[in-house]
Each structure stands twice: as C-alpha cells, then as structure tokens.
Design a protein around this motif. Structure first.
Motif, short mmCIF file in Angstrom:
data_model
loop_
_atom_site.label_atom_id
_atom_site.label_comp_id
_atom_site.label_asym_id
_atom_site.label_seq_id
_atom_site.Cartn_x
_atom_site.Cartn_y
_atom_site.Cartn_z
N SER A 271 0.66 -0.96 -0.06
CA SER A 271 -0.16 0.37 -0.37
C SER A 271 0.77 1.31 -0.14
N ALA A 272 1.57 1.25 1.00
CA ALA A 272 3.61 2.25 0.73
C ALA A 272 3.64 2.67 -0.02
N ALA A 273 4.21 1.53 -0.96
CA ALA A 273 4.47 1.47 -2.43
C ALA A 273 4.20 1.96 -3.47
N ARG A 274 2.23 1.59 -3.44
CA ARG A 274 1.26 2.66 -4.12
C ARG A 274 1.47 4.15 -4.21
N ASP A 275 1.78 4.39 -2.80
CA ASP A 275 0.95 5.43 -2.54
C ASP A 275 2.44 6.07 -3.34
N ARG A 276 3.96 5.80 -3.78
CA ARG A 276 5.13 6.09 -3.74
C ARG A 276 5.15 6.16 -5.40
N PHE A 277 4.34 4.52 -6.11
CA PHE A 277 4.81 4.78 -7.04
C PHE A 277 3.69 6.19 -7.68
N HIS A 278 2.64 6.48 -7.76
CA HIS A 278 1.48 7.59 -7.84
C HIS A 278 2.61 8.47 -7.46
N ARG A 279 3.37 8.95 -6.54
CA ARG A 279 4.28 10.12 -6.46
C ARG A 279 4.97 10.82 -7.03
N ALA A 280 5.71 9.59 -7.69
CA ALA A 280 6.61 9.65 -8.60
C ALA A 280 6.66 9.75 -9.95
N SER A 281 4.99 9.07 -10.30
CA SER A 281 3.94 9.28 -11.67
C SER A 281 3.86 10.68 -11.67
N GLN A 283 5.63 13.02 -10.66
CA GLN A 283 6.35 13.81 -10.50
C GLN A 283 7.00 14.09 -12.06
N GLY A 284 6.05 13.27 -13.43
CA GLY A 284 6.15 13.59 -14.80
C GLY A 284 7.06 12.55 -14.73
N ARG A 285 7.22 11.03 -13.81
CA ARG A 285 8.12 10.21 -14.35
C ARG A 285 7.55 8.52 -14.31
N GLY A 286 6.29 8.70 -14.52
CA GLY A 286 5.72 7.63 -14.74
C GLY A 286 6.16 6.21 -15.73
N ALA A 287 6.21 6.71 -16.87
CA ALA A 287 6.84 6.22 -18.19
C ALA A 287 8.71 5.37 -18.05
N GLN A 288 8.95 5.84 -17.45
CA GLN A 288 10.44 5.92 -16.33
C GLN A 288 10.47 4.43 -15.68
N ASP A 289 12.02 3.59 -15.58
CA ASP A 289 11.84 2.58 -15.09
C ASP A 289 11.21 2.85 -13.07
N MET A 290 11.05 1.72 -13.25
CA MET A 290 10.19 1.37 -11.98
C MET A 290 10.54 1.92 -11.01
N ALA A 291 12.64 2.24 -11.01
CA ALA A 291 13.61 2.74 -10.15
C ALA A 291 13.59 4.13 -9.78
N ALA A 292 12.84 4.97 -10.35
CA ALA A 292 12.50 5.72 -10.74
C ALA A 292 11.59 6.58 -9.29
N THR A 293 11.43 5.36 -8.16
CA THR A 293 10.12 5.85 -7.14
C THR A 293 11.12 6.26 -6.74
N TYR A 294 12.71 6.11 -6.33
CA TYR A 294 13.96 7.26 -5.67
C TYR A 294 13.26 8.36 -4.96
N PHE A 295 12.61 9.15 -6.79
CA PHE A 295 12.72 10.72 -6.49
C PHE A 295 11.03 10.73 -5.76
N ALA A 296 10.79 9.56 -5.68
CA ALA A 296 9.24 10.03 -4.49
C ALA A 296 9.47 10.50 -2.83
N SER A 297 10.57 10.10 -2.77
CA SER A 297 11.32 10.22 -1.82
C SER A 297 11.27 12.02 -1.34
N PHE A 298 11.60 12.73 -2.78
CA PHE A 298 11.74 14.38 -2.72
C PHE A 298 10.90 14.45 -2.96
N PRO A 299 9.86 15.38 -2.44
CA PRO A 299 8.49 16.11 -2.36
C PRO A 299 8.88 16.93 -3.81
N ASP A 300 9.61 17.95 -4.25
CA ASP A 300 10.11 18.89 -5.09
C ASP A 300 11.40 18.18 -6.21
N ASP A 301 11.03 17.09 -5.83
CA ASP A 301 12.14 16.35 -6.77
C ASP A 301 13.45 16.73 -8.00
#
Length: 304
Positions: A271-281, A283-301
C-alpha cells in the motif's frame, strides 16, 4: 501425429510448428513474439497501435491489421496485455476458433477467473502463464514462466515457453488461476525490493552518506541480490530506461492490494509502495523504470 487438441504434436520432430498469434507487442510482447519467430514458429502479431508491432516484420513476424486477422486459423493465441479487462475485450474482439490454445501471459491478478469463464464459454483451452522478468530477460529469452493449465495443453504450450524463457514452473491442479495468484505474491516481493533500494539510497543521500559506501556494504553479503545491484546501479547512474515502468508497477501494486483485500490479508508495504509509485508518476516519471520511485522520497524532485 496429432494431439488431443487437434494440433501437431511438438514431441514429433517431423511435426510442423503451430501457428502462433501474439496479441499485444509492448515491452514484453514484442520480444516474446520475436523469440518465438526465431525458434521457428510462424508468428502473427497485432497491437492496437500498429506502429509498435511493425518492427517485428524484420524478424519474420507477420503484422496483422486486426486482432481477428491475427488469430484467424492460429493454433495458439498468446495475449500479453496490461490487465484483465483489456485482455478480455481483445479476445472477445478477436474471436479465436473453438479448440484454440489461449496462453494468457499478462499480469491480470484475480481477473484470471473472468478470463477462465470466457474461455470455457468460447471453447478455448486456457493456459494461465504470466512471466517473471523485465525487458532484458524478455529480449534474451530468459523469462521465468509461471504456468497453470490442463495436461492436454502442456505439450502444446511448453515449446513456446522454452522459446521465451529459461525456466517453466507448472503449478496447481490443471485449472487456470494458481499461476496468476503466484505472480501476485511474487510481485509483492518485487515491489518491496524496489521500494527498499530507492528508500535506502534516498536516505543515504539525505544523511550525506556516499551511495558507493552503501552499495559496498551490501555487496557480497546476505543483503545482496541481483535485483539490488541492478536497481541501485540505475539510480546511481541516473539511467531510468524502462524495463518495467513506474505506472505499470503502480498497476501491479493495485492488483496485489485488490487480491489481498479479498483474501483478508493486510499488505501494508505494498500500500505504501503504491503511494510512492503514484507520487513518482505525478512528478512526471510514470514512463520511467520503476527504480524512479527513488524520486518519490524528494517532494520537489530536484535530486537528479
């Protein structure tokens, strides 16, 4: 020699390869179609956006104008589509003939039950066969195939699985469903690994810890894995070429959560991971590799 399904028997070396229709030529479907053609199967491919299928012509694949054209007189239909509803819509549109072996290789979650009901009504022989792996294993033909289906379909399906994968794990009692449910459980682990790598490296950055030191501490020890090395290298190198995208990961997390709710199981990390994936998406990173969920840790990306 013919099998009980009316297809040529793949155990007979003189038998012709069955005609295979591949519906869906995205990240996974295209290399799967290519590897089937290279293994000697006559392959027809269809994708709703035809331009995504057209490059396969160079590999000897016949590109069809419609799903119904692709499946016409095909012995086996392989669907590699994003979810259960779209898979069902495409198969209904295509209308394979009764007796066709239908290999379902998308991640459809609990939607497999509706697909099985349709197969029974339409006289199709359904093999539930989601795969483990991303773009590179698909291109290399080294996917792991999780398969469930009747014994009468195994001899037909196995040569296809040998062409697209390095290992097939047959599960269950011959009915479709157990493979898709196993895939959900395995996806929960993939999601946990991806999220864990991203958060660990993000926290290291925030604390001023050198990412190389974190990776060095893990490498070769009990916390190490090929997945850790691959995703940490992507994050450290800033290469988010998609092998499996953030948006697809969010979709799969949703399938896991739906199945868990039905089963009465809490999966808080997913559940928490899905929130991170949505947040990364977002941020404009939805089409990038799932590793880009890294950026969900930084609100301003801004941590590029």
């Amino acid at each position: 020699m013919t099998s009980t399904t009316g297809l040529t028997d793949p155990a007979d070396p003189s038998a012709a390869r069955p005609v295979v229709a591949v519906l869906g030529t995205g990240t996974m479907g295209a290399p799967m179609a290519r590897n089937l053609a290279r293994a000697g199967f006559p392959v027809r491919a269809w994708n709703r956006t035809r331009t995504k299928a057209e490059p396969l012509a160079a590999d000897g694949v016949t590109v069809a104008d419609s799903a119904s054209d692709a499946v016409r007189d095909a012995d086996v239909v392989v669907t590699v589509l994003p979810d259960g509803p779209r898979t069902l819509d495409v198969v209904r549109e295509a209308t394979p003939k009764p007796g066709t072996v239908w290999v379902q290789s998308g991640t459809v979650g609990e939607g497999i039950d509706e697909l099985a009901e349709h197969a029974a009504r339409a006289g199709l022989l359904l093999v539930d066969a989601p795969v483990l792996g991303t773009r590179q294993p698909a291109e290399q033909g080294t996917l792991t195939v999780l398969a469930a289906g009747a014994d009468t379909t195994r001899a037909i399906a196995q040569p296809l699985f040998d062409a697209i994968g390095s290992r097939t794990q047959w599960v269950g009692d011959g009915r479709p469903g157990p493979a898709s449910r196993l895939k959900l459980a395995l996806n929960s682990w993939v999601i946990a690994l991806t999220t864990g790598v991203g958060e660990a490296l993000a926290l290291a950055h925030g604390l001023g810890v050198d990412a190389d030191d974190l990776v060095a501490a893990v490498t070769g020890g009990p916390l190490d894995s090929g997945y850790f090395q691959t995703k940490s290298a992507a994050i450290r190198g800033g290469d988010y070429t998609p092998s499996f995208s953030v948006d697809n990961a969010a979709k799969d997390a949703g399938l896991v959560l739906e199945a868990a709710e039905r089963a009465g199981v809490r999966v808080d990390a997913v559940s928490a991971a899905r929130d991170r994936f949505h947040r990364a998406s977002e941020q404009g990173r939805g089409a990038q590799d799932m590793a880009a969920t890294y950026f969900a840790s930084f609100p301003d990306d801004t941590n590029d």
